[in-house]
Design an enzyme around this catalytic site. Structure first.
Site, short mmCIF file in Angstrom:
data_model
loop_
_atom_site.label_atom_id
_atom_site.label_comp_id
_atom_site.label_asym_id
_atom_site.label_seq_id
_atom_site.Cartn_x
_atom_site.Cartn_y
_atom_site.Cartn_z
N SER A 159 0.84 -1.21 0.00
CA SER A 159 0.00 0.00 0.00
C SER A 159 0.86 1.25 0.00
O SER A 159 0.49 2.26 -0.57
CB SER A 159 -0.86 0.05 1.26
OG SER A 159 -1.73 -1.03 1.32
N HIS B 210 -0.32 -1.98 -7.37
CA HIS B 210 -1.22 -1.58 -6.29
C HIS B 210 -2.67 -1.79 -6.70
O HIS B 210 -3.24 -1.01 -7.46
CB HIS B 210 -0.96 -0.11 -5.91
CG HIS B 210 -1.81 0.35 -4.77
ND1 HIS B 210 -2.67 1.42 -4.85
CD2 HIS B 210 -1.97 -0.16 -3.52
CE1 HIS B 210 -3.30 1.56 -3.71
NE2 HIS B 210 -2.90 0.62 -2.89
N GLU C 194 -2.46 0.15 -10.10
CA GLU C 194 -1.39 1.09 -10.41
C GLU C 194 -0.09 0.30 -10.51
O GLU C 194 0.29 -0.38 -9.55
CB GLU C 194 -1.31 2.16 -9.32
CG GLU C 194 -2.54 3.04 -9.27
CD GLU C 194 -2.60 3.90 -8.01
OE1 GLU C 194 -2.30 5.08 -8.10
OE2 GLU C 194 -2.94 3.37 -6.94
N ASN D 20 -4.11 7.16 -4.14
CA ASN D 20 -4.17 7.55 -2.74
C ASN D 20 -3.77 9.00 -2.53
O ASN D 20 -4.26 9.66 -1.62
CB ASN D 20 -3.31 6.63 -1.87
CG ASN D 20 -4.14 5.47 -1.33
OD1 ASN D 20 -5.33 5.64 -1.05
ND2 ASN D 20 -3.55 4.30 -1.22
P1 NAD Z 1 -4.19 -9.79 5.10
O1 NAD Z 1 -3.66 -9.67 6.48
O2 NAD Z 1 -5.64 -9.99 4.89
O3 NAD Z 1 -3.42 -10.95 4.31
C1 NAD Z 1 -2.04 -11.14 4.43
C2 NAD Z 1 -1.79 -12.64 4.27
O4 NAD Z 1 -0.36 -12.81 4.24
C3 NAD Z 1 -2.33 -13.51 5.40
O5 NAD Z 1 -3.16 -14.52 4.86
C4 NAD Z 1 -1.09 -14.10 6.05
O6 NAD Z 1 -1.28 -15.46 6.49
C5 NAD Z 1 -0.10 -14.05 4.90
N1 NAD Z 1 1.29 -14.07 5.31
C6 NAD Z 1 1.83 -13.90 6.55
N2 NAD Z 1 3.17 -14.02 6.49
C7 NAD Z 1 3.47 -14.28 5.19
C8 NAD Z 1 4.68 -14.53 4.51
N3 NAD Z 1 5.86 -14.51 5.13
N4 NAD Z 1 4.63 -14.80 3.18
C9 NAD Z 1 3.45 -14.79 2.54
N5 NAD Z 1 2.26 -14.57 3.13
C10 NAD Z 1 2.28 -14.31 4.45
O7 NAD Z 1 -3.68 -8.45 4.37
P2 NAD Z 1 -4.29 -7.75 3.06
O8 NAD Z 1 -5.27 -6.71 3.47
O9 NAD Z 1 -4.67 -8.79 2.07
O10 NAD Z 1 -3.01 -6.95 2.53
C11 NAD Z 1 -1.99 -7.58 1.80
C12 NAD Z 1 -1.11 -6.54 1.14
O11 NAD Z 1 -1.92 -5.74 0.26
C13 NAD Z 1 -0.49 -5.55 2.12
O12 NAD Z 1 0.79 -5.17 1.66
C14 NAD Z 1 -1.45 -4.38 2.09
O13 NAD Z 1 -0.86 -3.17 2.50
C15 NAD Z 1 -1.81 -4.37 0.61
N6 NAD Z 1 -3.07 -3.71 0.27
C16 NAD Z 1 -4.16 -3.85 1.10
C17 NAD Z 1 -5.34 -3.21 0.76
C18 NAD Z 1 -6.55 -3.35 1.66
O14 NAD Z 1 -7.49 -2.53 1.54
N7 NAD Z 1 -6.60 -4.35 2.54
C19 NAD Z 1 -5.44 -2.44 -0.42
C20 NAD Z 1 -4.31 -2.35 -1.27
C21 NAD Z 1 -3.13 -2.98 -0.90
#
Ligand code: NAD
Length: 306
Positions: free
Chosen positions: A113, A134, A146, A185
């Site tokens: 993010s 992104h 993005e 963003n």
């Molecule tokens: P989440 O916590 O729902 O999912 C993360 C997953 O990663 C979990 O299932 C976890 O078990 C797994 N994980 C833990 N350690 C790991 C490792 N070493 N290797 C691989 N996987 C591992 O988080 P999310 O909301 O899906 O976010 C994931 C990424 O996307 C982050 O970088 C976040 O900033 C980005 N993002 C999130 C959003 C949002 O709105 N949630 C939007 C855009 C980008």
């Protein structure tokens, strides 16, 4: 890139499973990796739910495979999208492993993010293959991705990433500089800075801000971008308006005290029952449902027009 590329997805959480559904729906083969077996079980349950929400037949069949070890999930991939935790050390380790386990032509994308892509890519052995991707939440309903080019990223990697995302029915755009907040963003939060300032300065309350956006210019934003709108009304008029209001717009360099105080008091929004507004469990759920239904309608309309 092969005609039928394998997409590896690292992290099967909120973003990872939605991204997986996108690629499955477009006919790609998807390898989904997560160290947590529970996350994979949940993802496997949620993916058919998304197909159903979108009125699509789940034809993914044996094109989805789940893994709790990384190497077999990514060794045949042409593109890997990392959606693991938002933590620089964890992401650096994942990319170090990806550089080791993937083929030399594999594209390595991170869905961070906010972490600069160069901070993840520096000191890796294949920094030129690493690009930002992104996605927006929920990735199965919002088309934008993005694609961020860091100072290390090969231009051809950017081009190929955009091509594969567009093939998956996404709307990929090129962010040419690795800047905080990328494009979407920055735009969204520039508006938020002014919104918080208007409330702080007693111009209106939080409800009024949201009414103005939802019933005013927000109505047309999905079909008319801000620069198209400027051309539509004329740049001479735009220049005149901006010359008047720029000197008066908020230019705080740190988040305003209204926001800082609310967070300090534990008023963090829907999860605690109060933020800028008061929430019950029911009213929070109702709004989330309205947003989801709105996005589903937009997605269904897009499919019916294609
Ligand atoms: P989440 O916590 O729902 O999912 C993360 C997953 O990663 C979990 O299932 C976890 O078990 C797994 N994980 C833990 N350690 C790991 C490792 N070493 N290797 C691989 N996987 C591992 O988080 P999310 O909301 O899906 O976010 C994931 C990424 O996307 C982050 O970088 C976040 O900033 C980005 N993002 C999130 C959003 C949002 O709105 N949630 C939007 C855009 C980008």
């Amino acid at each position: 890139m092969s005609a039928n590329p394998v997409v590896g997805i690292v992290g099967a959480g909120l973003m990872g499973h939605g991204i997986a559904q996108r690629f499955l729906s477009a006919g790609f083969t998807v390898n989904l990796y997560d160290p947590s077996e529970d996350a994979l079980i949940e993802a496997k349950q949620q993916i058919p739910v998304i197909f159903n929400l979108l009125g699509q037949t789940d034809n993914s069949g044996d094109r989805l495979t789940c893994f709790t070890t990384l190497q077999p999930a990514v060794e045949d991939a042409s593109l890997v999208i990392e959606a693991g935790p938002e933590n620089i050390d964890v992401k650096r380790q994942i990319f170090s492993d990806l550089c080791q386990y993937t083929s030399k032509d594999c594209i390595l994308a991170t869905n961070t993010s906010a972490i600069p892509i160069a901070n993840i890519a520096e000191e890796q052995v294949k920094p030129e293959r690493i690009v930002g991707a992104h996605f927006w939440n929920p990735p199965h309903l919002v088309d934008l991705v993005e694609v961020i080019q860091s100072r290390f990223t090969d231009a051809q990697v950017v081009e190929e990433t955009i091509a594969i995302f567009n093939r998956a029915g996404l709307k990929a755009v090129h962010v040419k500089k690795d800047i905080p907040g990328f494009i979407g963003n920055r735009l969204q939060h520039a508006m938020k800075r002014e919104a918080i300032a208007l409330v702080s300065n007693g111009v209106c309350d939080a409800d009024t801000i949201d009414e103005v956006v939802k019933h005013g210019f927000g109505k047309r934003l999905a079909v008319l971008g801000p620069l198209e709108q400027s051309d539509m009304v004329g740049l001479d008029l735009t220049l005149s308006i901006l010359s008047t209001i720029y000197p008066d717009l908020d230019n705080s360099q740190v988040p305003q005290s209204l926001l800082q105080d609310k967070v300090a008091e534990g008023k963090t929004g829907m999860k605690t029952g109060e933020g800028f507004k008061r929430w019950t469990k029911a009213s929070a759920q109702q709004l989330k449902q309205r947003v989801q239904e709105h996005l589903i309608r937009a997605q269904l309309q897009k499919h019916s027009e294609n």
